[in-house]
Motif scaffolding. Structure first.
Motif, PDB file in Angstrom:
ATOM      1  N   SER A 248       0.831  -1.206   0.000  1.00 18.62           N
ATOM      2  CA  SER A 248       0.000   0.000   0.000  1.00 18.62           C
ATOM      3  C   SER A 248       0.863   1.253   0.000  1.00 18.62           C
ATOM      4  CB  SER A 248      -0.912   0.024   1.231  1.00 18.62           C
ATOM      5  OG  SER A 248      -1.820  -1.040   1.210  1.00 18.62           O
ATOM      6  N   SER A 249       0.395   2.256  -0.690  1.00 13.43           N
ATOM      7  CA  SER A 249       1.025   3.567  -0.702  1.00 13.43           C
ATOM      8  C   SER A 249       0.003   4.599  -0.220  1.00 13.43           C
ATOM      9  CB  SER A 249       1.513   3.923  -2.109  1.00 13.43           C
ATOM     10  OG  SER A 249       2.460   2.986  -2.573  1.00 13.43           O
ATOM     11  N   ILE A 250       0.485   5.801  -0.024  1.00 13.60           N
ATOM     12  CA  ILE A 250      -0.383   6.832   0.519  1.00 13.60           C
ATOM     13  C   ILE A 250      -1.025   7.654  -0.588  1.00 13.60           C
ATOM     14  CG2 ILE A 250       0.906   6.945   2.662  1.00 13.60           C
ATOM     15  CD1 ILE A 250       2.323   9.417   1.625  1.00 13.60           C
ATOM     16  N   GLY A 251      -2.000   8.442  -0.210  1.00 12.51           N
ATOM     17  CA  GLY A 251      -2.662   9.361  -1.108  1.00 12.51           C
ATOM     18  C   GLY A 251      -3.412  10.382  -0.282  1.00 12.51           C
ATOM     19  N   ALA A 252      -4.059  11.290  -0.943  1.00 11.12           N
ATOM     20  CA  ALA A 252      -4.816  12.323  -0.241  1.00 11.12           C
ATOM     21  C   ALA A 252      -5.974  12.780  -1.107  1.00 11.12           C
ATOM     22  CB  ALA A 252      -3.910  13.504   0.115  1.00 11.12           C
ATOM     23  N   TYR A 253      -6.994  13.302  -0.452  1.00  9.78           N
ATOM     24  CA  TYR A 253      -8.208  13.779  -1.123  1.00  9.78           C
ATOM     25  C   TYR A 253      -8.478  15.199  -0.662  1.00  9.78           C
ATOM     26  CZ  TYR A 253     -13.253  14.213  -2.047  1.00  9.78           C
ATOM     27  OH  TYR A 253     -14.501  14.637  -2.450  1.00  9.78           O
ATOM     28  N   ASP A 254      -8.634  16.100  -1.614  1.00 12.83           N
ATOM     29  CA  ASP A 254      -8.962  17.489  -1.312  1.00 12.83           C
ATOM     30  C   ASP A 254     -10.483  17.642  -1.343  1.00 12.83           C
ATOM     31  OD1 ASP A 254      -9.353  20.184  -1.144  1.00 12.83           O
ATOM     32  OD2 ASP A 254      -8.000  20.719  -2.791  1.00 12.83           O
ATOM     33  N   PRO A 255     -11.122  17.768  -0.193  1.00 21.28           N
ATOM     34  CA  PRO A 255     -12.596  17.804  -0.165  1.00 21.28           C
ATOM     35  C   PRO A 255     -13.190  19.065  -0.778  1.00 21.28           C
ATOM     36  CG  PRO A 255     -11.709  18.250   2.010  1.00 21.28           C
ATOM     37  CD  PRO A 255     -10.546  17.840   1.157  1.00 21.28           C
ATOM     38  N   THR A 256     -12.377  20.099  -0.940  1.00 18.33           N
ATOM     39  CA  THR A 256     -12.917  21.338  -1.520  1.00 18.33           C
ATOM     40  C   THR A 256     -13.026  21.254  -3.038  1.00 18.33           C
ATOM     41  OG1 THR A 256     -10.723  22.363  -1.694  1.00 18.33           O
ATOM     42  CG2 THR A 256     -11.929  22.670   0.371  1.00 18.33           C
ATOM     43  N   THR A 257     -12.220  20.390  -3.669  1.00 19.32           N
ATOM     44  CA  THR A 257     -12.217  20.282  -5.126  1.00 19.32           C
ATOM     45  C   THR A 257     -12.647  18.908  -5.627  1.00 19.32           C
ATOM     46  OG1 THR A 257      -9.897  19.581  -5.192  1.00 19.32           O
ATOM     47  CG2 THR A 257     -10.342  21.956  -5.264  1.00 19.32           C
ATOM     48  N   GLY A 258     -12.700  17.902  -4.738  1.00 18.48           N
ATOM     49  CA  GLY A 258     -13.008  16.544  -5.168  1.00 18.48           C
ATOM     50  C   GLY A 258     -11.859  15.885  -5.895  1.00 18.48           C
ATOM     51  N   LYS A 259     -10.617  16.342  -5.658  1.00 18.54           N
ATOM     52  CA  LYS A 259      -9.451  15.767  -6.333  1.00 18.54           C
ATOM     53  C   LYS A 259      -8.733  14.774  -5.438  1.00 18.54           C
ATOM     54  CE  LYS A 259      -8.081  19.189  -9.804  1.00 18.54           C
ATOM     55  NZ  LYS A 259      -6.976  20.061 -10.282  1.00 18.54           N
ATOM     56  N   PHE A 260      -8.316  13.644  -6.059  1.00 16.81           N
ATOM     57  CA  PHE A 260      -7.477  12.648  -5.407  1.00 16.81           C
ATOM     58  C   PHE A 260      -6.034  12.840  -5.874  1.00 16.81           C
ATOM     59  CE2 PHE A 260     -11.639  10.785  -5.161  1.00 16.81           C
ATOM     60  CZ  PHE A 260     -11.645   9.944  -4.055  1.00 16.81           C
ATOM     61  N   TYR A 261      -5.097  12.667  -4.943  1.00 15.17           N
ATOM     62  CA  TYR A 261      -3.670  12.704  -5.250  1.00 15.17           C
ATOM     63  C   TYR A 261      -3.071  11.393  -4.751  1.00 15.17           C
ATOM     64  CZ  TYR A 261      -4.573  17.703  -5.855  1.00 15.17           C
ATOM     65  OH  TYR A 261      -5.068  18.913  -6.270  1.00 15.17           O
ATOM     66  N   LEU A 262      -2.620  10.541  -5.675  1.00 14.45           N
ATOM     67  CA  LEU A 262      -2.170   9.194  -5.341  1.00 14.45           C
ATOM     68  C   LEU A 262      -0.677   9.045  -5.611  1.00 14.45           C
ATOM     69  CD1 LEU A 262      -5.097   7.255  -7.079  1.00 14.45           C
ATOM     70  CD2 LEU A 262      -5.049   8.275  -4.787  1.00 14.45           C
ATOM     71  N   SER A 263       0.049   8.500  -4.652  1.00 15.97           N
ATOM     72  CA  SER A 263       1.500   8.344  -4.768  1.00 15.97           C
ATOM     73  C   SER A 263       1.878   6.875  -4.716  1.00 15.97           C
ATOM     74  CB  SER A 263       2.202   9.089  -3.628  1.00 15.97           C
ATOM     75  OG  SER A 263       3.562   8.768  -3.570  1.00 15.97           O
ATOM     76  N   ASN A 264       2.763   6.454  -5.616  1.00 18.33           N
ATOM     77  CA  ASN A 264       3.244   5.064  -5.599  1.00 18.33           C
ATOM     78  C   ASN A 264       4.517   4.897  -4.786  1.00 18.33           C
ATOM     79  OD1 ASN A 264       1.208   3.911  -7.185  1.00 18.33           O
ATOM     80  ND2 ASN A 264       2.218   4.555  -9.084  1.00 18.33           N
ATOM     81  N   ASP A 265       5.151   6.007  -4.403  1.00 14.09           N
ATOM     82  CA  ASP A 265       6.411   5.913  -3.661  1.00 14.09           C
ATOM     83  C   ASP A 265       6.374   6.696  -2.356  1.00 14.09           C
ATOM     84  OD1 ASP A 265       6.453   8.483  -4.551  1.00 14.09           O
ATOM     85  OD2 ASP A 265       8.252   8.280  -5.780  1.00 14.09           O
TER      86      ASP A 265
END
Length: 435
Positions: free
Chosen positions: A261-278
């Motif tokens: 598993s890797s980390i990621g983040a979600y910006d609730p103001t824009t509905g954007k996901f940011y996914l990182s593989n490293d």
């Protein structure tokens, strides 16, 4: 909640309300494996090679001796093939090409046919490769459940199931074989005892490597500095990384299918996901759903890779995507105020949805079509629900996090606490993943 530990007895469709299910424990049946023979076992002529084999019974319309179309193997894992072979050791079976046990001929090729889950009564040594059931491989390719085959006919042919090398020299190996003196699990010089013909490595075309499962572990996210901490389920830290911006929601998943598993983040103001593989560099940026929806992630189609999803708490609707772009499934499930949960509830290799009902501390395991598989009550008010495969049995179980004491509570049977420990600090948010 259904699993190999708590089988489902009744099921219900989730409508406006949620109905609990009646669960009961299932009996467990185990086979005791006999002890293997030691290297001190005396091996005489009667203990080696073939001792005659029965012919393959033809199907209607086939010429005598032709391989049956039904001999094609069902998929079998390596550990399953070894376990099947091991079950015949110590049974006191007599070698006979006209006899049978559990429907299979009691000769060398009937024995390996049984281990490979071929149709009974089994093939003979001349037919494994020509029938397309097996293929020749190299010495260096041998793995548990493969075989060493002398494909001569009758008493001149023989086959043994490979278990493992005795050491790194690969000059001898431990194998299962059925000879004139019975079924053995013993050490054999590679490729076989001298004077008994030519032996070459062979593999069942339908054998598959066992799935190596990694247990789910917990972690915490520290909002003050956007730091992810990966825990070891005992209160220790395996690693950490800073990622995202203040106010973003942490999310984890196996985005690239590497079983980690890797980390990621979600910006609730824009509905954007940011996914990182490293765990540091943004690999994928995706806009999915609407602002203030709740982000989730899972392997919805069983391809070994997690993709994102979102839950609309105002309508209790899940939106799932298999490609991080297009909505593949949307389903209404749960009630207002529920929190979304995700897991492989029945070991299918695919994640499904569920909800946690805070008012009653009840977890409901659902399907992506909107039905309920099972439910269980666990934890106390104001605890945060989590899910994971804590014991690596392939089935997701529930857990909870007490934010006031930073204590994790994990259960392997959806009932009793199997592990509890303190990890993190007040204000942290719980994470789960295969670190």
């Amino acid at each position: 909640m259904p699993s190999s530990r708590l089988p489902l007895r009744t099921a219900t469709t989730l409508a406006a309300g949620l109905t609990a299910l009646t669960l009961a424990a299932a009996p467990v049946h185990a086979l005791t494996a006999p002890a293997p023979e030691t290297s001190a076992t005396v091996i005489d002529h009667h203990d080696k090679g073939g001792a005659g084999q029965g012919s393959i019974a033809p199907l209607k319309g086939q010429a005598a001796g032709a391989p049956s179309a039904l001999t094609a193997s069902a998929q079998v894992t390596r550990s399953e093939a070894i376990a099947r072979a091991d079950y015949w050791v110590g049974k006191g079976l007599n070698y006979s090409w006209t006899g049978s046990y559990q429907g299979y001929r009691t000769d060398c090729s009937g024995y390996v046919s049984m281990g490979w889950k071929l149709s009974a009564p089994g093939l003979d040594t001349t037919s494994f490769v020509p029938s397309g059931v097996a293929s020749w491989i190299g010495k260096g390719d041998l793995k548990p459940g493969d075989a060493l085959l002398n494909d001569a006919a009758g008493a001149n042919g023989h086959i043994v199931m490979f278990d493992h090398w005795t050491d790194s020299s690969q000059t001898s190996y431990v194998a299962y074989e059925f000879t004139g003196s019975g079924v053995h699990h013993r050490t054999i010089p590679y490729p076989y005892f001298s004077g008994y013909g030519t032996y070459k490595p062979v593999r069942n075309n339908s054998i598959v490597d066992d799935v190596v499962r990694r247990p789910s572990r917990v972690g915490v996210y520290h909002p003050a500095n956007q730091t992810y901490y990966e825990g070891n389920n005992a209160g220790g830290t395996l690693g950490s990384a800073m990622y995202g911006n203040p106010g973003w929601t942490p999310i984890t998943g196996d985005w690239d299918g590497d079983k980690v598993s890797s980390i990621g983040a979600y910006d609730p103001t824009t509905g954007k996901f940011y996914l990182s593989n490293d765990n540091g560099t943004t690999a994928t940026t995706v806009t999915f759903g609407n602002p203030n929806w709740i982000p989730i992630a899972g392997d919805w189609n069983g391809d070994g890779r997690d993709t994102i999803g979102a839950y609309d708490p105002t309508t209790s609707t899940f939106y799932l995507t298999n490609d991080n772009t297009n909505t593949a499934v949307n389903v209404t499930y749960g009630s207002p105020g529920d929190r979304p949960i995700v897991g492989d509830w029945n070991g299918t290799g695919r994640d499904a949805i569920g909800v946690y009902h805070p008012a009653t501390q009840t977890y409901y395991e659902g399907t992506i079509t909107g039905t309920t598989l099972g439910s269980a009550k666990y934890g106390n008010p104001n605890w945060t629900p989590i899910t994971g495969d804590w014991n690596a049995d392939g089935i997701t179980s529930i857990g909870a996090y007490d934010p006031t004491t930073s204590t994790f509570y994990l259960t392997n049977d959806n009932t009793n606490t199997a592990n509890s420990f303190v990890y993190g600090s007040p204000g942290d948010l719980p994470l789960t993943g295969t670190w």
